[in-house]
Structure formats: structure tokens, C-alpha cells
Design a protein around this motif. Structure first.
Motif, PDB file in Angstrom:
ATOM      1  N   SER A 494       0.869  -1.181   0.000  1.00  0.00           N
ATOM      2  CA  SER A 494       0.000   0.000   0.000  1.00  0.00           C
ATOM      3  C   SER A 494       0.902   1.226   0.000  1.00  0.00           C
ATOM      4  CB  SER A 494      -0.890   0.012   1.245  1.00  0.00           C
ATOM      5  OG  SER A 494      -1.651  -1.168   1.310  1.00  0.00           O
ATOM      6  N   GLN A 497      -0.582   5.404   2.704  1.00  0.00           N
ATOM      7  CA  GLN A 497      -1.307   5.033   3.916  1.00  0.00           C
ATOM      8  C   GLN A 497      -1.595   6.285   4.706  1.00  0.00           C
ATOM      9  OE1 GLN A 497       1.254   1.902   5.537  1.00  0.00           O
ATOM     10  NE2 GLN A 497      -0.320   0.424   4.898  1.00  0.00           N
ATOM     11  N   THR A 594      -3.046  -4.675  -9.084  1.00  0.00           N
ATOM     12  CA  THR A 594      -3.657  -5.556  -8.083  1.00  0.00           C
ATOM     13  C   THR A 594      -3.638  -7.008  -8.546  1.00  0.00           C
ATOM     14  OG1 THR A 594      -5.838  -5.007  -9.002  1.00  0.00           O
ATOM     15  CG2 THR A 594      -5.144  -3.789  -7.061  1.00  0.00           C
ATOM     16  N   PRO A 601      -5.655  -4.442  -3.084  1.00  0.00           N
ATOM     17  CA  PRO A 601      -6.863  -3.794  -3.633  1.00  0.00           C
ATOM     18  C   PRO A 601      -7.353  -2.623  -2.794  1.00  0.00           C
ATOM     19  CG  PRO A 601      -7.072  -6.175  -3.779  1.00  0.00           C
ATOM     20  CD  PRO A 601      -5.801  -5.913  -3.003  1.00  0.00           C
ATOM     21  N   HIS A 602      -7.243  -2.740  -1.478  1.00  0.00           N
ATOM     22  CA  HIS A 602      -7.747  -1.642  -0.637  1.00  0.00           C
ATOM     23  C   HIS A 602      -6.852  -0.411  -0.717  1.00  0.00           C
ATOM     24  CE1 HIS A 602      -4.576  -2.239   2.346  1.00  0.00           C
ATOM     25  NE2 HIS A 602      -4.783  -3.534   2.207  1.00  0.00           N
ATOM     26  N   PRO A 605      -8.418   2.710  -3.779  1.00  0.00           N
ATOM     27  CA  PRO A 605      -9.372   3.832  -3.643  1.00  0.00           C
ATOM     28  C   PRO A 605      -8.770   5.074  -2.992  1.00  0.00           C
ATOM     29  CG  PRO A 605     -10.373   1.776  -2.902  1.00  0.00           C
ATOM     30  CD  PRO A 605      -8.917   1.486  -3.118  1.00  0.00           C
TER      31      PRO A 605
ATOM     32  N   SER B 591     -10.656  -1.607 -12.656  1.00  0.00           N
ATOM     33  CA  SER B 591     -10.642  -1.394 -11.210  1.00  0.00           C
ATOM     34  C   SER B 591     -11.881  -0.636 -10.752  1.00  0.00           C
ATOM     35  CB  SER B 591      -9.357  -0.694 -10.761  1.00  0.00           C
ATOM     36  OG  SER B 591      -9.399   0.661 -11.094  1.00  0.00           O
ATOM     37  N   LEU B 595     -13.967  -2.227  -7.766  1.00  0.00           N
ATOM     38  CA  LEU B 595     -14.095  -1.443  -6.529  1.00  0.00           C
ATOM     39  C   LEU B 595     -15.548  -1.146  -6.186  1.00  0.00           C
ATOM     40  CD1 LEU B 595     -11.141   1.074  -6.970  1.00  0.00           C
ATOM     41  CD2 LEU B 595     -11.256  -0.875  -5.397  1.00  0.00           C
ATOM     42  N   ASN B 597     -17.905  -3.276  -6.607  1.00  0.00           N
ATOM     43  CA  ASN B 597     -18.554  -4.578  -6.431  1.00  0.00           C
ATOM     44  C   ASN B 597     -19.429  -4.965  -7.612  1.00  0.00           C
ATOM     45  OD1 ASN B 597     -17.562  -5.638  -4.077  1.00  0.00           O
ATOM     46  ND2 ASN B 597     -18.925  -4.365  -2.811  1.00  0.00           N
TER      47      ASN B 597
END
Lengths: 690, 690
Positions: A494, A497, A594, A601-602, A605, B591, B595, B597
Motif C-alpha cells: 500500500s 497510507q 492488483t 486492492p484496498h 481507492p 478497477s 471497486l 462490487n
């Protein structure tokens, strides 16, 4: 001509606006300019050459777009000749001459003479041939071009159709075009200018056992006179001319040429590396021209350094203009009195141009690295050993593809970000846009040469898989070994952060993705033995990912070396550029990061907010950063991008005082065939030109 | 002129190649053409008009790129006038005239007269004004233009600087340009052609309580004579002219205009919806011009239908040329005898052009839907009630943005996919590329108008959240309700599983993504109350996702209606196009789908193989599909895209027989100032033009 418009001023003062922009940032522009542009005395040279050329009317740019295409060649030839006189008068060297070409900003009819033509003679001619030709070339007594590409074949040189057949009786070659598609095509300076050409043709030698059969020894180079010294007419047996208008390069006479059993002496074949025996007609290779590939890395380095300056030009224009242009009030503003916002303060404008500003620096540090490695390896290259350059030499195809695409697309993105005025001639981008659109195709088509990089990476990965603990000879081998050792327990990263960005993690995810995609390509091709054709798109994407990794790595590495000598806040601003380039690149291909387990993946965004913050950090420095690229106003030739901010005054001046169309009054009555009012021409004038 | 090239042929016969391509597919081209192009008798009209225009030398296209920009206007005016004579001679109607404009393929100096000028008078003029002006307009006794945009303001009409001040004593308006940036700018046909202009200016009325103060009643429209009927010179107090060369629209005289206290009578203000009282100087609104917005959906529909034909042109050229061009043998081929591959068989070429071929159909079905809804709602629109059109009316900004971007980017992608010849004038794409690049900016900048769509979607989502079970008035309301009901237990979809593609799942994932992004925008703006500016990029992306959903949904819906009447294999081929468009769009923004869903992460990697398979399915039909778009060779004006496949013959003919530059012999000796050999001009000719 004076009228009431003389006393009018724009509603907002552009000069004051740019001054205020510059006042907001404490970046030391001169220091940064020296950091970027000191190599080979670029800045001083630019100043020296500009002082001379900008005073010569022939090099005035602002009427170019009003000229017909034949006039554009006419002008370019006049300039090419004038430059020869100027260069000699001032005793300028070849680097000065190249600076002239950069500032004149037009592909010259003499350009190929001192690039491909002289280089080929120098590298592939025998000593005797060089003694004969080099003085004539250096004095421009002859003007040369390079005739390789044909109507039917470009990239596939082995598919060329022009033949050079050895006649053992006459000891001559017969150059011939058996098909229409054998016509030489696109070759710069050949259309109207060149007196001589390097002709690339399939060498056909009679088989000793059968005098009617010939063996093909592949493409060889011949130096051929094509036009008469006095009349400048094509020699008998040659048809040659200009191919006509095209997207850009209006001043260049890209040509076509066909041969009808045209005879040249044996000495025409450049014979440093290959020779046909007088006596037996046998073909001999004299060593291998591997050494000529040495300069390829240098040329590719030049392409990247050129791409950064072209992109910097477009970014200079759009940053300065966007700082001056105002449009709409803030939607959340509650006051009716608020001024309209500068468009550069809109994130929807920032997201299009600030990452491109960052890209100019990304290209710079990789171009610099290529130059440095080339110079360091120069001695070993002469011996055919590329040393530390070997890997970059192989990777340079991918960099050429990526960097020219970034610049070509970037120019158009900058143009569109300027709204209506971006479509106007005052943008200063019409010419470079049209010219630069050739770059994704020439010197290796951007979609084709990436296959070479992929083939190289598959080979490297195959080696790494075979022997994962062999001593790594280069960074890619190390990366692949690291990848293989860790792929079973990779923890996706990541890079952002909270409010913290981890630069090492950024480099890591770009490298990991490139390695993982290399492994997938290796697996598909070597293990699963899939057809190459089926993999081509995947391989193209691999080359791009690998090249992006090179740009990101070099940009990050630059912080540990030279840029640390810069005074604050410049190093921090450059680091913001690095992060912005890297994170926007990551965001644009997020699923590739990813899917390869490079990025969690997180972690995707949160990129949007991080990018917004980086752009806000960069925003106050934008004008000073483009200033540092030191593009002279004379070269920009842009009302929108002027360094003094007099955007609207210049746009109006071009329209009202420098537009020849406004000198003519027209007859707009459809019942009359007359077009120019009072001319009684009955419309015949324009018909004659169709 | 005859020479040895007359007898030469290309190595491969392009005509035979295209015949073979057409033989491989059993798509019924005529049937598909009627399916695509029957509306308003397009095909018959095209045939009728083409038969006339193609015989008139004035409309010959192949020398246009050799002309200077002033000559391009000269030519365009001559054509505009000739068209008026032709239309009258043949008794053609307005749709015929629009077909002339399409086939002549040049923005005409008379274009604004019959679009913005006449429309404004018709919609905003009082009955008396219409009685006075309409006959003059329809006879082209006056030529009009539309002067809204200014040097300093485009999209923000409320920011215009030109003023129209009411003088109660003289009962006149005084039109004035207080700043240089108040200059009208970009207005088509104003530069050299127009005799009259619709001028948009801020209406200033004296305050009754203070005769030195004025109140601003916002932008109003005035019809103003700007040039003398006889001399065609600007009237006193007006400065007007052409703004100079630009990217495209060489034939159009986009203009600038300023006013120096220029007086016009009260009757100049178009007064259907607004009036200034003679007696009191008071301002009265007469109803609200909401009805004029009705035509916006129709105009946006036209933009999309135009975009599909422009893109179809570029795709026609690249598909035909790529089927003829050969380059390299298959890398896995073991035979030395294999022929070179057609470049259209390379996946790296297919991936660039076949999705664009599919895109032409995607645009078509949404454009058709907009037309149909518009026609169905016509009566209620007249009353200001958009009925089923209401939602699409709001969404049309996003569609304009997306579709013009797809077409503009697509043309350039097609050009680059053609390698070297794509850069040449023989591509036939130089002109449309330069002209079409205006579209992402005009009629609402593509990055700005998306904000309107987002605002609409946030409003709809707010309503849906407030009352999730209210009766849904339109598809978006239904979608949002479905989304809100299911968001807590959404199962991400896999549109491709094994070799099966689920079309309903494709539509679902596009709709789900649009709904989810709408919800996020709603949440950020309405719940978290984030600043609009900070959200702008996110909102732009939302508009794009929503518009992509519309294209995908309409394309899929088309299978249940009209296309089912087509004979096999056309419906299946169109379904392949649908899947290819949808899956490449999904892959490019993967993505965003995961993201939200909408799509399961594991469903992304399989897309590449699915896309390769779809392209292989589509490949044999590619030439026939572009044939169905029925672009006449005369309009294409492309050597590469000729329907008969004579690519190389035409390229050579243009170069060797139709290039005026080849009629001149030059003096290339740098020691001489002479440029044209034997002219003794000393280089002065070109200097006079600078």
C-alpha cells in the motif's frame, strides 16, 4: 492601422497574474534550469544561437500557418541554405547547428544529410569511400538522403523489393524496382532536394552454377547519385519526386523514387562490412557491423530527451495560460462578488496537466541515465561490448515506445485542456502536434518494437528460472531473482497510507508488477508454448509496464544524487512530481497492479485523494517549474504560453494585425460567381488551383 | 507524362484482396446499410446528391491540402455560393442541403447562417421581427452569424463583457466592448462573410432612481447589421475580422468583433421572451424560453449520430488498408515460403481498431434511441413537457462528452494503427482529424458539462434515498431503487465464464457501477458535504460511467427489436460487436468495476482471452461491416481506404501525378540565395510572405 481597439486592455492583467504566480513559489528557476539543461552547454548555446536567429526575418514563424504547402518547402529550403551561411559565418560547431534546428523548429530539407546520410557513409563506407565522399558531404557540395523504406515495406527491412543485381561482365550493379510497391517512399529530402541517396536494396548475385539464377544476399547499402549536378533533374532511369502533403513536416520533401535498370559502378556499394569480388563475383562479409548498434542507445536517449522538451513546451503553454484564464466562480461560493476562478485551480484541469508536468521530469532522469551510461561505456562500445549498457540497449525499444506515446498524447491533452483557444493557431501547438505525431511511428513503430523488449524479458526470466542463484549481471536479473524467491509469499503493498506516501513502496510495486508480468509471459510462451501472435497484446503491455518501472526507478534514484544539491524547496517539489507521476500512472493501470499482487486492492481507492493532495502541493510551483524548462518565447510562438502573460493582447494582435485574410474583401452574394469583391474574377482563380 | 512507372503494378493486388475479404463473410451489406441508414431517406439522398456534386470540379478535394489558408477560405466561399445555386437549380430541400454539407466535408462560411442564426431569430424573435427578417434570411440576401463567445469568456455566458445599454432618450441600445477581452471571438462566418450578427450582450438599463447607475439584466440577444450591403466594409464603430489559422476548419472564417459605442434601434433586441418598455425603460420577461431547450436533446442526438459516421470513416480507412497491408511473416512459422501476414491479422492491430468498429454501432443505437424519443415526445415538448425525454435530456451532456471523445481519440488511434502511411495525406484522415478535434470543446467542453450530469445523478440518488419505494418515473430512478435495495448483499458478477459470455450480466455490471458511483457521489456531497471542487474529478468519472452504461444498455436492447429482422449472420455479428465494445470498455476501467462490487476481481483476468476470441470472430466480417456504413469514396478521399483496394496505385498517383511541388525545380546550393532554379529570385519571394 489605428482604431479604437488600440486603447483597449484585457479585463485582467496577464503580466501581473504571472508575476503573482511566480511570487508564490520560492523555487530557484535558474538553479533548476541549470540542473536540467547544463549537459553539453545547452543553456548558453541556446542563448547564443537565439540571439542570432531571432533577428533574421527568414526565421519568423508567425506566418507559417498561412502558407501553402509548396511554399512551406520553399521556405524550409531557403532556411536550410541560410543556416549553412550563418553557421559558417559565426564559426559554429555541429552542436550549435543542432541547436539551430531545435530553435527553427522545422524538419529541414538538409536534416537527413547530416544525420542518416553522413552516418551511413561514415559507419559503412570503406576507407577509400570515405576519402572520396566525406569532403563533399561536409561541404554540402552534394546533398544526401537515406532511401530505405518503400511504398510496400517499412519496418520489415528484409521484405524490401528494390534489387541490386551484380553484372559480372560490366562489373556494375543494376538497381531496379520490379513492382510499384518497390518505390522508395517517405525518404526525407529525397523529393526535391537530394543529389545523392543511400539506397538500400536486395543484393542479387548470379549463382556460379547457373547464369540465369541469382542468390539473394539480403539488403545492402549503395551510394547513388540521383540528380544532375547542373540541372537538378533526375538521372535517366530514375523517377523521383515529393510524395505530397501529410500531417506534419510541411517543410520536408519526403520523397518517392523508382529505378529502371539503373546502373551504378561497383564502388557504389558501401563496403566496410561487405564486398563483392571483382574477379569471382563472390560475396564476402568483413566482420560484423554490431558496433553500429552502439549508437542506437544514444539515439533512443536523444528521442527521450527530445520528447521531454516537446512535452515541456506543451505543458509550458497550458500551465501559463491556465493560470491566466478565468472561468466561473466557485460553485460553493456564497458571495456574488467573488471573482471567477483561474482554471488552473480546478482539479479537472490539474488532473490533465500537472501529471504531464511531472512526466517531463520523469522522462528527463531516464534520458540522463541513458546518456551517462552511454558516455561511461563509450570505450567498450567501440569494441562491441556494451558493458553496463547492454540491458538498457535491449530495453530502449520499450522506452522509445512509451516516451513518444506519453509526449504525443500529452500534447493533445494539453491542447484540449485549453478549451476554445487551444484549438486556435495562437496556441502555438498546431505545428508541434502535427510534427510530433510522426514519432510514435518512425524509428520503430510503437506497437511493434515492444515485442523485442518482451522477447528480451522472457529470455531473462527463462535464465532466472533455470538458475535462480546465478550471479545477477544486471538490475533486471536481480529483480527477477528477487521475484522468484518471494512470489510464493508476496504481501501486496500500500504505497499510500493515510497521509503518508512511501517512495520505496512505489518503486517496489512498479518493479514487482514488471517482474510478475514477465513471469506470466515466460510461462505462457516457454512453459505453455502459446503462439507468439496470440500473446502479442500481453507482450505489448508487459513492455509498457517494464518501461514505466524504469522511469519510476530512475526518477526515485535521482533524489539520492544530483538533485540533492538543489536548494529548498526544489528537491521537495521534485519529489512531489515523482509521486504524482507514479501514483497517476498506478491509478491508470490499477487492475494490472492488483492482479499481479503488487498492490493491495484496498490501497487503490485512497489514490484519488492522495493525487488531489499532491496536485495541491504542486500547484503553487507550476509556473516556475515550466519556466525552468527555459523554452524561449521565440520557439514557443504561442500567444497562450507567452512568458510575460500577455495572452489576449497577442491573440488579438495576430488576428487584427497579422492575418493576411483580413486584407481581402469578398463578394458573399451567392448569385454572383465573383469571389473577391470587385475583381470580376468569376471564381476562376481558385478553380485553377484544384 | 508517361514513364517506366506506368507499367508497374503493386506486388499484391489490393482489389483481389478486398474481394477475397468480402467473399469470406456472408453479411448482407445492403441490408445492414438500410438498417443503419434509412432514417430520413439518408441512403437515397446520399446517392442523389453525390451524383451531382462529384461532377463539379469546384468540389474536388485532393488539392485542398496544397492550398494556403487564405485560399482555403476563398475556396469554401466559392463552394458555399455554388451550393446555393445548385440547391435552387435542383429544387433540393433542407435535408438535401445538409447532405451537401456532409459530402463536401468542409465547415462552410454559410453554415452558421442556416443553423444558429436562423434558429435564434425563429425561436427568440417576436412575430414582427420574424416577418421582417425571415424572408431575407431564407433568400440569403443577408448572411448571418452568431456572436456569443468572447475572447475572455466561452462556456460562462453570464460572464460575457459586451454590454448593450438602453438610452431612454434616443430609444436605442448602445452596444459596447469595454475591454479587449470583450471582443467577440471564434464566431463562425463573422470574420469575412457575415453581413449581420446575433450579438449576445449584457443588457444594462438605467435605474429609475439614479440616471447614472445601471442594472444588469443579464445576457440578451440582438440582431445587428455589421457590414455595409454594398462595400461589405464594417459599419462605423465596429472592428471585425478573421482570427487567423487554427487546427482545422480552414475554410471557415471564425471571427473577432468589437463595438465602440455602436448604436442599434430598439427593434434589434429579439423580443419574443423579453422586452424593454419604450415608455418606462422597464424590463419585462414574456414567458420563459424553456421550450428552446427541447431541441437540445435533438442536437445532442445529432452530435452522436455525426460522431458515429466520422468514426466510421476512420474505421473504414483503417480496416480496408489493414486487410491489404502485409508486414512480416508469422514469428512461429517454420516455412521460409510463407507470405507476409496481413496486418489486420495481428492482435496488436485488431485491439486498436476492432473495438472502434464496434463503437460505431454502440453510438448508433443510442443516437437512434435519442431521435426516436425526441420524435415521440415532440408534441409534449412543444408544451415544455419533455415526458420520457426528460431524463435523457439531462443525461445528454454526458453522452456528448463521451461520444465526441470516443470519436476524436478513435480517429487518431486508427491513424496510428496505419503506421507510416497513416501519417501521409493519402490517409484521408488529415482533414477530419483536424476538424473533429474541435468537438470535444464546442457545444459544451467535455470536462465541464459532465458536472451537470453528476449534479442530476446526485439529485436522483438523494430522492431515491429519501423515498426508496416511490413509483420510479424513469429508468435511472428504477436502477437507483434496485441498487439501494440490493447494495448490502450484492454478489459481484462474472460476465465471462469459460467460453460463455452473459449479455445480461454485462448490462448489469455497467448499471451497477453507475449506480454505485452515483451513491458515492451523493454520499460525499450530500452526507459528508464535501466541497464541489474537491469532487470534480470523481464527478467527471461518474458521468462517464453513467454514459457508458447508457451505450451498453441501448446496444443490448437493440437485439430485442430492429436487428432481429436482419438475416443471419448479421445479428450474431452485431452481438459480437456489442460484447467486444462492452468487454474492452470494462477491461479499460476494470478497477472501477471491481471497486464498486460490480465485477468479481477473478472475472477480470479472463477478459483478455475473451476479447481475443471476440476479435477473431469479428475479423472475417470487418470489411463488410465498414462497407455497410456506406461512406462514398468521394467523401473518404483516401488512397488507403478506397473501396476497390487500389491503395498503392492511388498513393503513387497522388505523389507522381497530382503534386504541384513536383512541377518546380529548386536550387539546393547553399552558396546561392536563389531558391527556384533559374529564377534568379534571390530568395525574395518567400520573404514577402512572412
Amino acid at each position: 492601422m489605428t482604431d479604437f481597439t488600440d486603447s483597449l486592455k484585457p479585463r485582467h492583467d496577464g503580466t501581473a497574474t504571472l508575476q503573482a504566480e511566480r511570487g508564490r513559489s520560492s523555487v530557484d528557476v535558474d538553479e533548476l534550469a541549470r540542473h536540467l539543461l547544463s549537459r553539453d552547454g545547452f543553456l548558453q548555446r541556446q542563448k547564443k544561437v537565439l540571439a542570432v536567429l531571432s533577428r533574421v526575418k527568414l526565421f519568423k514563424k508567425d506566418q507559417q500557418m498561412n502558407l501553402s504547402r509548396p511554399d512551406r518547402y520553399h521556405l524550409a529550403l531557403a532556411r536550410a541554405k541560410a543556416l549553412q551561411r550563418i553557421v559558417r559565418k559565426h564559426g559554429w560547431d555541429h552542436d550549435d547547428y543542432k541547436m539551430c534546428e531545435y530553435l527553427v523548429d522545422e524538419m529541414s530539407p538538409f536534416h537527413l544529410h547530416m544525420t542518416m546520410f553522413v552516418t551511413t557513409v561514415r559507419e559503412q563506407g570503406s576507407e577509400a569511400q570515405k576519402r572520396h565522399w566525406m569532403p563533399k558531404i561536409l561541404d554540402y557540395d552534394i546533398i544526401g538522403c537515406y532511401a530505405q523504406t518503400e511504398l510496400g515495406h517499412g519496418s520489415n527491412v528484409r521484405g524490401l523489393e528494390t534489387t541490386a543485381t551484380w553484372d559480372p561482365a560490366q562489373k556494375e550493379f543494376e538497381i531496379h524496382s520490379p513492382y510499384l510497391t518497390a518505390s522508395k517512399w517517405w525518404n526525407g529530402a529525397m523529393g526535391r532536394t537530394a543529389t545523392h541517396a543511400i539506397v538500400v536494396a536486395q543484393l542479387l548475385l548470379p549463382r556460379s552454377d547457373n547464369d540465369k539464377a541469382y542468390d539473394n544476399y539480403g539488403p545492402q547499402t549503395f551510394i547513388v547519385q540521383i540528380r544532375d549536378k547542373k540541372t537538378h533533374q533526375p538521372l535517366h532511369g530514375i523517377v523521383v519526386g515529393d510524395i505530397g502533403p501529410k500531417y506534419g513536416y510541411a517543410g520536408m520533401d519526403n520523397g518517392y523514387m523508382l529505378f529502371d535498370h539503373f546502373r551504378v559502378p561497383k564502388s557504389a556499394m558501401l563496403s566496410r562490412y561487405a564486398e563483392v569480388s571483382d574477379a569471382t563475383g563472390a560475396f564476402t562479409r568483413l566482420g560484423h557491423p554490431a558496433v553500429v548498434y552502439g549508437s542506437l542507445t544514444f539515439v533512443r536517449g536523444q528521442i527521450i530527451m527530445h520528447a521531454r522538451l516537446v512535452l515541456a513546451r506543451a505543458v509550458t503553454v497550458v500551465v501559463r495560460y491556465s493560470a491566466i484564464r478565468r472561468q466561473f466562480r466557485d460553485r460553493d461560493s456564497t458571495s456574488e462578488q467573488d471573482d471567477e476562478m483561474k482554471v488552473l485551480d480546478y482539479p479537472t484541469v490539474q488532473i490533465r496537466i500537472l501529471p504531464l508536468l511531472a512526466t517531463t521530469f520523469a522522462l528527463h532522469y531516464t534520458g540522463e541515465m541513458m546518456y551517462s551510461l552511454y558516455h561511461k561505456s563509450r570505450e567498450t562500445i567501440e569494441k562491441g561490448d556494451f558493458g553496463p549498457l547492454a540491458e538498457l540497449h535491449s530495453a530502449s525499444s520499450g522506452l522509445k515506445s512509451l516516451c513518444t506515446m506519453l509526449a504525443a498524447d500529452g500534447i493533445e491533452t494539453c491542447r484540449r485542456a485549453m478549451g476554445g483557444h487551444g484549438f486556435g493557431g495562437g496556441s502555438g501547438l498546431v505545428g508541434i502536434n502535427a510534427d510530433y505525431l510522426s514519432k510514435p511511428t518512425v524509428e520503430g513503430d510503437n506497437w511493434m518494437i515492444t515485442q523485442q523488449v518482451a522477447a528480451y524479458l522472457i529470455k531473462k526470466m527463462t535464465e532466472a528460472v533455470k538458475d535462480p542463484s546465478a550471479p545477477a549481471s544486471d538490475p533486471t536479473a536481480s529483480l527477477f531473482q528477487f521475484y522468484l524467491a518471494n512470489r510464493d509469499h508476496r504481501i501486496p503493498q500500500s504505497p499510500v497510507q493515510g497521509s503518508a506516501t512511501d517512495d520505496q513502496a512505489i518503486v517496489d510495486v512498479f518493479q514487482w508488477r514488471a517482474a510478475d508480468l514477465s513471469y506470466r509471459a515466460y510461462h505462457a510462451r516457454v512453459v505453455e508454448k502459446k503462439p507468439w501472435t496470440r500473446l502479442m497484446i500481453q507482450l505489448h503491455n508487459l513492455s509498457r509496464a517494464y518501461s514505466e518501472q524504469i522511469l519510476v526507478t530512475n526518477f526515485c534514484n535521482s533524489f539520492s544524487s544530483s538533485s540533492s544539491t538543489l536548494s529548498a524547496p526544489t528537491p521537495a517539489v521534485l519529489r512531489t512530481c515523482f509521486r504524482l507521476y507514479a501514483l497517476t500512472t498506478l491509478d491508470a493501470s490499477a487492475s494490472s497492479f492488483t492482479l499481479t499482487n503488487a498492490v493491495a486492492p484496498h490501497a487503490v481507492p485512497v489514490l484519488q485523494d492522495a493525487i488531489l493532495d499532491l496536485m495541491a502541493e504542486l500547484r503553487p510551483h507550476a509556473v516556475k517549474l515550466v519556466d525552468a524548462w527555459s523554452i524561449p518565447d521565440w520557439l514557443l510562438d504561442s500567444a497562450l504560453g507567452r512568458s510575460d502573460g500577455r495572452v489576449y493582447e497577442d491573440l488579438f494582435d495576430r488576428a487584427h494585425r497579422r492575418n493576411p485574410l483580413n486584407g481581402v474583401t469578398f463578394n458573399v452574394d451567392w448569385r454572383s460567381e465573383e469571389i473577391v469583391l470587385g475583381s470580376g474574377d468569376g471564381g476562376r482563380g481558385i478553380l485553377a488551383k484544384l
